[in-house]
Design a protein around this motif. Structure first.
Motif, PDB file in Angstrom:
ATOM      1  N   PHE A 298       0.839  -1.185   0.000  1.00 21.16           N
ATOM      2  CA  PHE A 298       0.000   0.000   0.000  1.00 21.16           C
ATOM      3  C   PHE A 298       0.885   1.249   0.000  1.00 21.16           C
ATOM      4  O   PHE A 298       2.025   1.208   0.458  1.00 21.16           O
ATOM      5  CB  PHE A 298      -0.893   0.019   1.240  1.00 21.16           C
ATOM      6  CG  PHE A 298      -1.997  -0.999   1.207  1.00 21.16           C
ATOM      7  CD1 PHE A 298      -3.268  -0.647   0.752  1.00 21.16           C
ATOM      8  CD2 PHE A 298      -1.772  -2.297   1.634  1.00 21.16           C
ATOM      9  CE1 PHE A 298      -4.283  -1.590   0.726  1.00 21.16           C
ATOM     10  CE2 PHE A 298      -2.790  -3.246   1.611  1.00 21.16           C
ATOM     11  CZ  PHE A 298      -4.049  -2.881   1.151  1.00 21.16           C
ATOM     12  N   PRO A 299       0.390   2.385  -0.512  1.00 19.61           N
ATOM     13  CA  PRO A 299       1.163   3.630  -0.427  1.00 19.61           C
ATOM     14  C   PRO A 299       1.574   3.914   1.017  1.00 19.61           C
ATOM     15  O   PRO A 299       0.785   3.744   1.950  1.00 19.61           O
ATOM     16  CB  PRO A 299       0.179   4.687  -0.943  1.00 19.61           C
ATOM     17  CG  PRO A 299      -0.726   3.932  -1.864  1.00 19.61           C
ATOM     18  CD  PRO A 299      -0.885   2.569  -1.240  1.00 19.61           C
ATOM     19  N   GLY A 300       2.838   4.329   1.198  1.00 17.58           N
ATOM     20  CA  GLY A 300       3.348   4.602   2.535  1.00 17.58           C
ATOM     21  C   GLY A 300       3.973   3.400   3.209  1.00 17.58           C
ATOM     22  O   GLY A 300       4.487   3.508   4.326  1.00 17.58           O
ATOM     23  N   CYS A 318       6.795   3.046   5.990  1.00 18.41           N
ATOM     24  CA  CYS A 318       8.061   3.690   5.618  1.00 18.41           C
ATOM     25  C   CYS A 318       8.580   4.557   6.771  1.00 18.41           C
ATOM     26  O   CYS A 318       7.816   5.289   7.409  1.00 18.41           O
ATOM     27  CB  CYS A 318       7.868   4.557   4.378  1.00 18.41           C
ATOM     28  SG  CYS A 318       7.453   3.639   2.875  1.00 18.41           S
ATOM     29  N   SER A 319       9.882   4.492   7.008  1.00 27.00           N
ATOM     30  CA  SER A 319      10.512   5.290   8.066  1.00 27.00           C
ATOM     31  C   SER A 319      10.769   6.708   7.577  1.00 27.00           C
ATOM     32  O   SER A 319      10.763   6.975   6.370  1.00 27.00           O
ATOM     33  CB  SER A 319      11.842   4.639   8.472  1.00 27.00           C
ATOM     34  OG  SER A 319      11.630   3.351   8.999  1.00 27.00           O
ATOM     35  N   PRO A 320      10.992   7.654   8.506  1.00 30.90           N
ATOM     36  CA  PRO A 320      11.388   9.004   8.088  1.00 30.90           C
ATOM     37  C   PRO A 320      12.607   8.933   7.175  1.00 30.90           C
ATOM     38  O   PRO A 320      13.523   8.142   7.396  1.00 30.90           O
ATOM     39  CB  PRO A 320      11.718   9.686   9.420  1.00 30.90           C
ATOM     40  CG  PRO A 320      10.860   8.983  10.425  1.00 30.90           C
ATOM     41  CD  PRO A 320      10.829   7.544   9.969  1.00 30.90           C
ATOM     42  N   GLY A 321      12.604   9.770   6.140  1.00 33.08           N
ATOM     43  CA  GLY A 321      13.676   9.721   5.149  1.00 33.08           C
ATOM     44  C   GLY A 321      13.340   8.839   3.968  1.00 33.08           C
ATOM     45  O   GLY A 321      14.178   8.611   3.100  1.00 33.08           O
ATOM     46  N   SER A 322      12.099   8.350   3.912  1.00 31.06           N
ATOM     47  CA  SER A 322      11.671   7.511   2.789  1.00 31.06           C
ATOM     48  C   SER A 322      10.165   7.674   2.585  1.00 31.06           C
ATOM     49  O   SER A 322       9.452   8.200   3.447  1.00 31.06           O
ATOM     50  CB  SER A 322      12.020   6.044   3.037  1.00 31.06           C
ATOM     51  OG  SER A 322      11.317   5.536   4.158  1.00 31.06           O
ATOM     52  N   TYR A 323       9.679   7.202   1.433  1.00 31.87           N
ATOM     53  CA  TYR A 323       8.250   7.308   1.117  1.00 31.87           C
ATOM     54  C   TYR A 323       7.898   6.293   0.026  1.00 31.87           C
ATOM     55  O   TYR A 323       8.779   5.767  -0.666  1.00 31.87           O
ATOM     56  CB  TYR A 323       7.900   8.724   0.654  1.00 31.87           C
ATOM     57  CG  TYR A 323       8.365   9.050  -0.756  1.00 31.87           C
ATOM     58  CD1 TYR A 323       7.442   9.190  -1.810  1.00 31.87           C
ATOM     59  CD2 TYR A 323       9.717   9.205  -1.064  1.00 31.87           C
ATOM     60  CE1 TYR A 323       7.858   9.467  -3.102  1.00 31.87           C
ATOM     61  CE2 TYR A 323      10.145   9.486  -2.354  1.00 31.87           C
ATOM     62  CZ  TYR A 323       9.217   9.610  -3.368  1.00 31.87           C
ATOM     63  OH  TYR A 323       9.635   9.879  -4.656  1.00 31.87           O
ATOM     64  N   ASN A 324       6.625   6.013  -0.120  1.00 33.19           N
ATOM     65  CA  ASN A 324       6.134   5.178  -1.218  1.00 33.19           C
ATOM     66  C   ASN A 324       4.862   5.831  -1.741  1.00 33.19           C
ATOM     67  O   ASN A 324       3.822   5.781  -1.107  1.00 33.19           O
ATOM     68  CB  ASN A 324       5.846   3.747  -0.744  1.00 33.19           C
ATOM     69  CG  ASN A 324       5.416   2.837  -1.897  1.00 33.19           C
ATOM     70  OD1 ASN A 324       5.328   3.259  -3.036  1.00 33.19           O
ATOM     71  ND2 ASN A 324       5.139   1.582  -1.578  1.00 33.19           N
ATOM     72  N   PRO A 325       4.921   6.451  -2.924  1.00 34.27           N
ATOM     73  CA  PRO A 325       3.783   7.237  -3.407  1.00 34.27           C
ATOM     74  C   PRO A 325       2.635   6.409  -3.959  1.00 34.27           C
ATOM     75  O   PRO A 325       1.492   6.844  -3.950  1.00 34.27           O
ATOM     76  CB  PRO A 325       4.405   8.102  -4.506  1.00 34.27           C
ATOM     77  CG  PRO A 325       5.549   7.269  -5.016  1.00 34.27           C
ATOM     78  CD  PRO A 325       6.082   6.533  -3.823  1.00 34.27           C
ATOM     79  N   ALA A 342       5.150   8.139   4.899  1.00 38.46           N
ATOM     80  CA  ALA A 342       5.012   9.217   3.899  1.00 38.46           C
ATOM     81  C   ALA A 342       4.606   8.648   2.536  1.00 38.46           C
ATOM     82  O   ALA A 342       5.126   7.630   2.094  1.00 38.46           O
ATOM     83  CB  ALA A 342       6.304   9.993   3.787  1.00 38.46           C
ATOM     84  N   LYS A 343       3.687   9.330   1.892  1.00 37.26           N
ATOM     85  CA  LYS A 343       3.233   8.954   0.550  1.00 37.26           C
ATOM     86  C   LYS A 343       3.738   9.923  -0.509  1.00 37.26           C
ATOM     87  O   LYS A 343       3.443   9.750  -1.700  1.00 37.26           O
ATOM     88  CB  LYS A 343       1.703   8.881   0.519  1.00 37.26           C
ATOM     89  CG  LYS A 343       1.112   7.873   1.519  1.00 37.26           C
ATOM     90  CD  LYS A 343      -0.407   7.912   1.502  1.00 37.26           C
ATOM     91  CE  LYS A 343      -1.006   6.919   2.476  1.00 37.26           C
ATOM     92  NZ  LYS A 343      -0.702   7.234   3.880  1.00 37.26           N
TER      93      LYS A 343
END
Length: 346
Positions: A298-300, A318-325, A342-343
């Motif tokens: 899933f996103p994030g 996702c940890s801080p410093g990364s994302y999955n849109p 983060a997305k």
């Protein structure tokens, strides 16, 4: 990814009428014909981290933060405010204090429970609960000794099972590429495939449908339809009657759906072989059905076996410093991303 190609052969120019009832009848005959039970077998499918009896209680380490993984919207294991050594020791007058991303944790919270022995338990873990948790332990090793202090850190992550699905491609001999009969046939095929897997709480989605002119070996051009479709299990909340039986796991339902679809295409070949009349203009080309297994998060969320070796096939927030849109498999680097899950980058 695994791939499957059941065979190859039968091509050639058809002599029947466009989609005449022959093509539809051919599809329907393959769909309704009774099938012999498939041979039972089980393949290993990607599975998320599962809590065992041994991991229902997690101890800390004085050397490094301990990572804990909690399935989204589920109860967490007991996170203990002791190390493995202290767990097996006698502690005199112990006192425990827990701090999380939002500050001091107070007992009596409806979603977070603190036990009398200092264990931290989440009743319904949410994405927003992901973060660093610190426990401060004060105790006496013996009655006559002074108080000792210990600080333990945990990083507690939300995770989800991957959204795995099967992706199929198949080719059909077709009517001329601008013919409305191809569109009508495509709708009928999807209707049959969706009905085929409906009782398994799975769904079929068309990803791509294209018509091409194909030059045959030692022959002329012929029209072919290239279908790409996916088969996935419906989300639990979309299923009318929630199933708790082991056979209702998404991976098992998907495996049954895959077998039904492969059998359906094989039966089209059998029906063609028994025909006395000329072939219809639209028919399945034997051996063109192919299948791959696809994992998505899933996103994030993302899968990272190096960062999360204790949960190697989990989609972890996702940890801080990364994302999955989108629905990719991995979290991407982004230095400006400061939050969990983060997305977007920024």
């Amino acid at each position: 990814m695994e791939a499957s190609t059941p065979g190859r052969a039968r091509r050639g120019r058809a002599a029947g009428a466009p989609l005449s009832r022959a093509a539809v009848v051919l599809l329907l005959s393959a769909f309704v014909r009774p099938a012999s039970p498939a041979a039972g077998y089980f393949i290993r499918l990607p599975r998320g981290f599962r809590l065992t009896q041994d991991s229902l209680k997690i101890v800390g380490s004085s050397d490094y933060p301990v990572k804990v993984y909690v399935l989204l919207h589920q109860k967490s294991p007991h996170v203990l405010c002791v190390t493995q050594r202290l767990r097996n020791s006698e502690l005199i007058d112990p006192s425990f204090q827990w701090y999380g991303p939002k500050g001091k944790i107070i007992s009596g919270n409806s979603t977070i429970q603190l036990t009398s022995t200092g264990s931290l338990v989440f009743q319904n873990f949410e994405e927003s609960m992901t973060g660093v948790y610190t426990c401060f332990l004060e105790y006496k090793p013996t009655v006559d000794e002074g108080a000792a202090n210990l600080q333990l850190k945990y990083v507690i992550y939300a995770y989800r099972e991957p959204r795995f699905y099967y992706q199929f491609t198949a080719r059909y001999h077709a009517a001329p590429c601008n013919s409305i009969y191809n569109i009508s046939f495509e709708k009928k095929l999807l209707q049959i495939l969706r009905k085929l897997v409906l009782e398994l709480s799975c769904e079929v989605s068309l990803l791509k449908s294209e018509c091409h002119h194909v030059k045959m070996q030692k022959a002329g051009l012929q029209n072919e339809l290239f279908f790409t479709f996916s088969v996935s299990s419906l989300d639990t909340e979309k299923v009318p009657k929630p199933c708790i039986d082991h056979s209702c796991e998404p991976s098992r339902r998907l495996l049954k759906a895959k077998n039904l679809i492969e059998r359906f295409f094989n039966q089209q070949i059998e029906v063609l072989g028994r025909r006395a009349e000329p072939l219809p203009e639209i028919y399945y080309i034997e051996g063109t059905l192919q299948m791959v297994w696809v994992n998505r998060c899933f996103p994030g969320y993302g899968i990272n076996t190096l960062k999360h070796p204790k949960c190697p096939e989990c989609c972890v927030l996702c940890s801080p410093g990364s994302y999955n849109p989108r629905d990719g498999t991995h979290c991407l680097r982004c230095n400006s991303s400061l939050a969990y899950g983060a997305k977007a980058c920024g």
